[in-house]
Structures are given as structure tokens and as C-alpha cells.
Enzyme design. Structure first.
Site, short mmCIF file in Angstrom:
data_model
loop_
_atom_site.label_atom_id
_atom_site.label_comp_id
_atom_site.label_asym_id
_atom_site.label_seq_id
_atom_site.Cartn_x
_atom_site.Cartn_y
_atom_site.Cartn_z
N ASN A 170 0.86 -1.18 0.00
CA ASN A 170 0.00 0.00 0.00
C ASN A 170 0.90 1.23 0.00
OD1 ASN A 170 -1.97 1.94 0.35
ND2 ASN A 170 -2.25 1.55 2.53
N LYS A 214 0.08 4.29 -0.22
CA LYS A 214 -0.54 5.48 0.40
C LYS A 214 -0.36 6.68 -0.54
CE LYS A 214 0.12 3.34 4.86
NZ LYS A 214 0.39 3.51 6.30
N HIS A 238 -9.32 1.01 5.52
CA HIS A 238 -7.97 1.22 6.06
C HIS A 238 -8.04 2.24 7.19
CE1 HIS A 238 -3.78 2.48 6.34
NE2 HIS A 238 -3.48 1.32 5.78
N GLU A 273 -6.38 4.74 8.04
CA GLU A 273 -6.25 6.16 7.70
C GLU A 273 -7.51 6.70 7.06
OE1 GLU A 273 -2.71 5.56 5.49
OE2 GLU A 273 -1.58 5.23 7.35
N GLU A 332 -4.79 -4.79 11.02
CA GLU A 332 -3.73 -3.81 11.20
C GLU A 332 -3.90 -3.10 12.55
OE1 GLU A 332 -3.95 -0.92 8.07
OE2 GLU A 332 -6.02 -0.40 8.53
N GLY A 368 3.51 2.58 11.22
CA GLY A 368 4.39 3.72 11.06
C GLY A 368 4.86 4.36 12.34
N SER A 381 3.63 -2.11 10.15
CA SER A 381 5.09 -1.93 10.09
C SER A 381 5.80 -3.24 9.79
CB SER A 381 5.60 -1.33 11.40
OG SER A 381 5.06 -0.04 11.61
#
Length: 309
Positions: free
Chosen positions: A67, A69, A154, A156, A226, A232, A272
Site C-alpha cells: 500500500n 498510500k 484502512h 487512515e 492492522e 508507522g 510496520s
């Protein structure tokens, strides 16, 4: 209904939440006996012969998904990276490889990946077919440029863009109706993790996000767990902890659907993932691949993850 088996479990959670003071009770740890026909998916002894369930685990072909992003910054950089990843993936067949690139790069990336063993994915989609939805992208647009899979839910998109479970569910249904694969992302925040609510956040998200998804459609659903607190941040989710959540997710799928669906659904880990952590993660019986963020922007690192040992 496809999810009829979940109604009793969900009603308990809903009633407790409505009760206000019952919030803690709603998220109290569930005993294994509360699951409907959800036996352990792992052998209890190392000397036991492979069971039908363990053979099904072996039959789930892993998926390694990148991904990107909102990266990289230019088309030139994207094409260079896509070509390098295609070369890294060439010749291996133990895992399906998926690249989820930003929308402006999808058309050119489809041409670059044509004939390779790397599939093209999109990072999000809107749930309407067309119309006055400035900035939105439809499933028909994505299909027309060669996209075969789309992320939904996701972290985010949930946090930054305020996608709630209703929106995630509508996107999931739209992706499946369009004949594409849906990678449904679930996971808990650091606050929920520290409150030992990870399992219940995942169960609630699965129950809401898969509403209306049939058993047949589940053949085109991939779950990606996730832990938001590990994305991150440099914080590490131990492979054994990830395995425990994946096993829980699979058990919950027996509640929403049945054992067959649970056995056949691929559940990926995303948080990560690095070349240093991938081998141990992929050795876990209920981890069927990885959703990779930062490391997928480095062809050599992502290539090592694709060619895990």
C-alpha cells in the site's frame, strides 16, 4: 441471512452499549465457549498428524500487498518503483502480489504490470456509481483501468477521512458487486489496545463491515488486521500477539458465517511489516500474508518480503 449466526452475539454488545453503564460489560473478554462451533484452528500437540483444518490452512495461498498510500510524488518515480517490484516478484509463485497505488498512477501502472505476476489494487473507492461527488472514484472507473482489488476500511480512511462502519460496509458491498476483490482492513487504536479491547473492536468492525455480504461473496474478501498503534510508529506487535488476533478473527467468521468460510478466508497482517519481521509472521498458522506500507516503497525491501522464507 448470511450473518444470521451473529445476531445473538451482536445483540449482547448492542444492549450493553445502549445501557451506558454497561459499556465495560460489552467489551468484557469472551470465553472460548461463547463461540458457536469455533474449535481451535491449531493442533494441540506437535506430534499430531495434519487435520482437515490444518490442510485448509496450507491451501490458503498467501497474499503480499503493498500500500503506497500518498506516495511517491511523481509518475516517473511510481513507474520506476513499479517496474523494480515487478522484477523482484518475477519467478515466485508461493504468494499473490498486489500493489495498491494512488489513483493518478493506476492507468500507467496497469500497463507496466501487464503480463506479470503482480496484480493492481486501489486504495479506496466511493460507493456511488457516478454523479456530483467531487474527488470521488467509482468502481467502474477502477475496473476500466485494470484494478482487480480495492482496500476498504484502512485505518487512515477511518481516522483521517472519517469513514465510519456504515461507509466501509457500503464500499465493501460495492467492490464485491463490481466483481473485484475487497481487502477489508480492521484493527484497534493504541488506546483500545491498552484497554485490552482489540478482539472486540475487530469483532464489531467485522460484524458491521460485512453486513449483507454473502457466503459466496466471502470468497473474494481478504481480511487485513492492522493494529493502528503499530502502523508507522516503530512500535512492534509480536508475531504471537498477531497470531492470537488472527485466530480470533477466524473464530468470529464461524459466528458470522461457518467453519468453511473461516477456513478459506485469508487474513493478512499489516503493521510496520519489515524484511526482519516477515519470516516470523508468515510462520504463524493463521497469518496468510501481509499488508505492507512503508517497506513497499523500497523495491529491495518489498522484494525480500515477497520472497519470505
Amino acid at each position: 441471512e448470511a450473518q444470521g449466526g451473529s445476531q445473538t452475539m451482536l445483540s449482547k454488545i448492542s444492549l450493553a452499549v445502549i445501557g451506558g453503564a454497561g459499556m465495560a460489560a460489552a467489551f468484557a473478554p469472551m470465553a472460548p465457549s461463547q463461540f458457536t462451533q469455533a474449535p481451535s484452528l491449531r493442533s494441540q500437540g506437535s506430534n499430531r498428524a495434519p487435520t482437515a483444518t490444518s490442510l485448509l490452512m496450507m491451501a490458503r495461498k498467501p497474499v503480499i500487498a503493498g500500500n503506497w498510500k500518498m506516495n511517491p510524488e511523481t509518475m516517473e518515480e511510481a513507474m520506476k518503483l513499479g517496474k523494480a517490484i515487478k522484477e523482484q516478484a518475477a519467478g515466485q509463485d508461493k504468494a499473490e502480489v498486489l500493489l495498491c497505488a494512488p489513483s493518478p498512477f493506476l492507468n500507467s501502472m496497469a500497463e507496466e504490470l501487464k503480463g506479470s505476476n503482480v496484480q493492481l489494487g486501489a486504495q479506496s473507492v466511493y460507493f456511488e456509481d457516478k454523479g456530483a461527488f467531487t474527488g470521488a472514484v467509482s468502481t467502474s472507473m477502477l475496473k476500466s483501468v485494470g484494478v482487480t482489488a480495492v482496500l476498504a476500511g484502512h485505518s487512515e480512511r477511518r481516522v483521517v477521512f472519517k469513514n465510519d462502519d456504515t461507509a466501509v460496509n457500503r464500499k465493501t458491498l460495492k467492490i464485491l458487486e463490481a466483481g473485484m476483490d475487497c481487502m477489508l482492513c480492521i484493527g484497534e487504536s493504541k488506546e483500545k489496545y491498552e484497554g485490552k479491547l482489540a478482539e472486540h473492536i475487530c469483532a464489531t468492525q467485522l460484524s458491521k463491515d460485512l453486513k449483507g455480504v454473502t457466503k459466496e461473496q466471502m470468497k473474494r474478501v481478504i481480511i487485513a488486521y492492522e493494529p493502528v498503534w503499530a502502523i508507522g510508529t516503530g512500535l512492534v506487535c509480536k508475531s504471537s500477539d498477531a497470531q492470537a488476533i488472527h485466530e480470533y478473527v477466524r473464530k468470529w467468521l464461524t459466528v458470522l458465517y461457518d467453519q468453511e468460510t473461516a477456513d478459506n478466508t485469508r487474513v493478512l497482517y499489516g503493521g510496520s511489516v519489515t524484511p526482519d519481521s516477515v519470516d516470523e509472521l508468515m510462520a504463524m498458522p493463521d497469518i496468510d500474508g501481509c499488508l505492507v506500507g512503508g517497506a513497499s516503497l523500497d523495491a529491495e525491501k518489498f522484494g525480500r518480503i515477497i520472497n519470505y522464507k
